[in-house]
Each structure stands twice: as structure tokens, then as C-alpha cells.
Design a protein around this motif. Sequence first.
Motif, short mmCIF file in Angstrom:
data_model
loop_
_atom_site.label_atom_id
_atom_site.label_comp_id
_atom_site.label_asym_id
_atom_site.label_seq_id
_atom_site.Cartn_x
_atom_site.Cartn_y
_atom_site.Cartn_z
N THR A 74 -11.80 -3.74 -4.89
CA THR A 74 -11.68 -4.82 -4.00
C THR A 74 -12.73 -6.12 -4.47
O THR A 74 -12.57 -7.19 -4.36
N ARG B 17 -12.19 -3.93 4.42
CA ARG B 17 -10.94 -4.09 3.82
C ARG B 17 -10.65 -2.76 2.99
O ARG B 17 -9.53 -2.30 2.97
N ALA B 18 -11.55 -2.34 2.20
CA ALA B 18 -11.36 -1.25 1.31
C ALA B 18 -11.11 0.14 2.08
O ALA B 18 -10.32 1.08 1.85
N ILE C 206 0.65 -1.21 -0.01
CA ILE C 206 0.00 -0.15 -0.11
C ILE C 206 0.89 1.17 0.13
O ILE C 206 0.49 2.34 -0.47
N ILE D 208 -3.68 -1.39 -4.82
CA ILE D 208 -4.67 -0.98 -3.93
C ILE D 208 -5.48 -2.33 -3.88
O ILE D 208 -5.87 -2.97 -2.64
N ARG D 209 -5.89 -3.00 -4.99
CA ARG D 209 -6.44 -4.36 -4.90
C ARG D 209 -5.64 -5.36 -4.14
O ARG D 209 -6.12 -6.17 -3.57
N ALA E 111 -11.67 2.38 -4.32
CA ALA E 111 -11.17 1.34 -3.46
C ALA E 111 -12.11 -0.04 -3.41
O ALA E 111 -11.64 -1.14 -3.43
N THR F 260 -7.57 -0.05 3.84
CA THR F 260 -6.61 0.17 2.70
C THR F 260 -6.62 1.70 2.25
O THR F 260 -5.64 2.28 2.26
N THR G 93 -16.23 -6.26 2.22
CA THR G 93 -15.30 -5.59 1.28
C THR G 93 -15.29 -4.11 2.00
O THR G 93 -14.33 -3.49 1.90
N SER H 126 -5.68 -4.71 -0.46
CA SER H 126 -7.12 -4.85 0.14
C SER H 126 -7.33 -6.60 0.21
O SER H 126 -7.78 -7.06 1.22
N ASN H 127 -6.92 -7.23 -0.96
CA ASN H 127 -7.08 -8.73 -0.96
C ASN H 127 -6.30 -9.30 0.34
O ASN H 127 -6.38 -10.37 0.46
#
Length: 296
Positions: A244, A187-188, A70, A172-173, A240, A191, A184, A176-177
Motif C-alpha cells: 500500500t 486500507r491495508a 481483491i 492487493i496494491r 499488505a 483489503t 494506510t 488497497s489504492n
Amino acid sequence: MWIPITLAAATFQILRTARQHDLKRVLDVVPAGFVRYAYGFPLAVVASIITFSIAGAELPDPPARFWPIIAGAGVAQILGTIALLRSFRMRDFAVGTVYAKTEVILVAVVSAVALDEPLAPLGWIGAVVCVIGVAWLAAPDRITDVLRLAADPAALMGVLAALGFALAATGIRAASNSLGDGPTWNRALLTLTVMLGIQTLVNGAQLAATDRSGLRDVVTNWRLAIPVGVLSIAGSTCWAVAVTLTDATRVRTLGQVEIVLAFAISVVWLRERHTRAEYVASAVVLVGILGVIALG
């Protein structure tokens, strides 16, 4: 769900850009760009407090790899923005925009290599069609000049900007993952909050070292800056959440509808006249977007 969320993100981005025009009267380019971090980060912190403290949502536990990913995404976005601004100064808005929009292709490449999320063959064709349409729409009367200027320093800065934005989207993906299979939104939000915090520190330190008067102007012009911050955090949150939910290539390709939306606004609300080439170019962008979504 990712489609309406991405469309919302593109809409917020258009509104933020419009509001930033007001900032040009009182802020230089770099401080105006810093506004989105400086005023967006506190709002992200408030949203995090409401979500994780007041509402009692489970706070994701970031693994060690989350932090460098990140941080890299945040720095890549800053560098991409700087490269884009330099491209505008070296040549003009149209040329810089065209080459920055190669982001669609670069996101697809980075996602395929780094995240093992390649597009299907027809999806690649859709991405290329989308870039061609954007190039045509940005420079409807001189698309051949844009192609001729491929070796121009402004073009190089535009491509570097696209690379920065592509790395940011995929980062970012990935970050987040890495937070697991939690909700979701949780996590988003985490992040985004971390990334905005890093960007505020990095960009703020850079301004403190090179342009302290510009940093003061960001604070003193808070009345104009706050709406930009609100729209920025709204748009960034939607981006974001969208990346995600699905791969970054689809999100960033659909995000190009922002250009078509801006074009439509100028026709419907501002009563501006446009050429037949601009209408055709808009249709090409939409065809490319639909191709990536349906066939990618």
C-alpha cells in the motif's frame, strides 16, 4: 517505512514456514496450506473490529471495482500456492523455488502493465540480478541443471506459481489504492480481511468437496495450527501495508531477503556449514535487491 515493514513481513514468513514443518506430521500439504487462511481470517476480523469499531477509525468505502480485484488476488494466491506444491512434487524443492522466484520479474511486468508503475532501466537490471542470485542460492551445485530443466513440467508449475503470486501482489496494491487516500493501516487491513475471507471460503469449499478428513484435521490440530495462523496474519498484514505504501515490485524484490535471512540463521544459530558459492550467491541477491530499491 515500507522497508522495515517488508523486512518484518519476510521475518514473519520465515517463522511461519518453520512452524509449518510441525504441521507436516499431522496434516497433508493442502490442509496445511489452508491453516493460514482458516486461522488467519478470524484474527483479521478481530483486528478490524478493534480498529473500526472500538478505536473508531474510519472504515473505507470500497468502490465496485475493489471486489473483483481483491477476489482475483485471493484466488491467484491460492492457485499460485497449489502450483508451487505441484512443482515440489514433480521435481524437488530447489527447482520449484528457483522458478517460483521469477515472481520478482513478473511482478515488475504486471505492475508496469496493469498499474502503470514501471521500474527504471537500472531497476530492471537489479531485478534480474536478484533472480539470478536466488537461483544460484537455491541450487548452488547444479545451476546449469536448473537452466537445462526450463522446459520441465515442474519448471512450468514454478513459473505459474510465480505468476499467481505476482498477480496477488499487484492485485492487493490495486485494491488497497482503490479505497482512496485514507490511512494506510485502514486500507491495508480492510483489503487483507476481505481477501482472507474469500480465500477461507474458496479453499474451505474445495477441501469440503475433496478432502473432508483433511478439513477435520485442521480443526482437531488447532494447538499446532494457531501459531501458524498468528504468524501468517502478522506477515500478511505487513505485506499488505508495504504494497500500500509503495509499488509491489520493490516490496517483492526486497522480500527475497527472506532467503538470505534463512541462510544467515542456519549459519549463525544452527552452525551449519556452507560453500563459497552459497556465500557469493547471497551477496548477488543483496546486490540485486539494493539495485531495485536504489535505482528502480
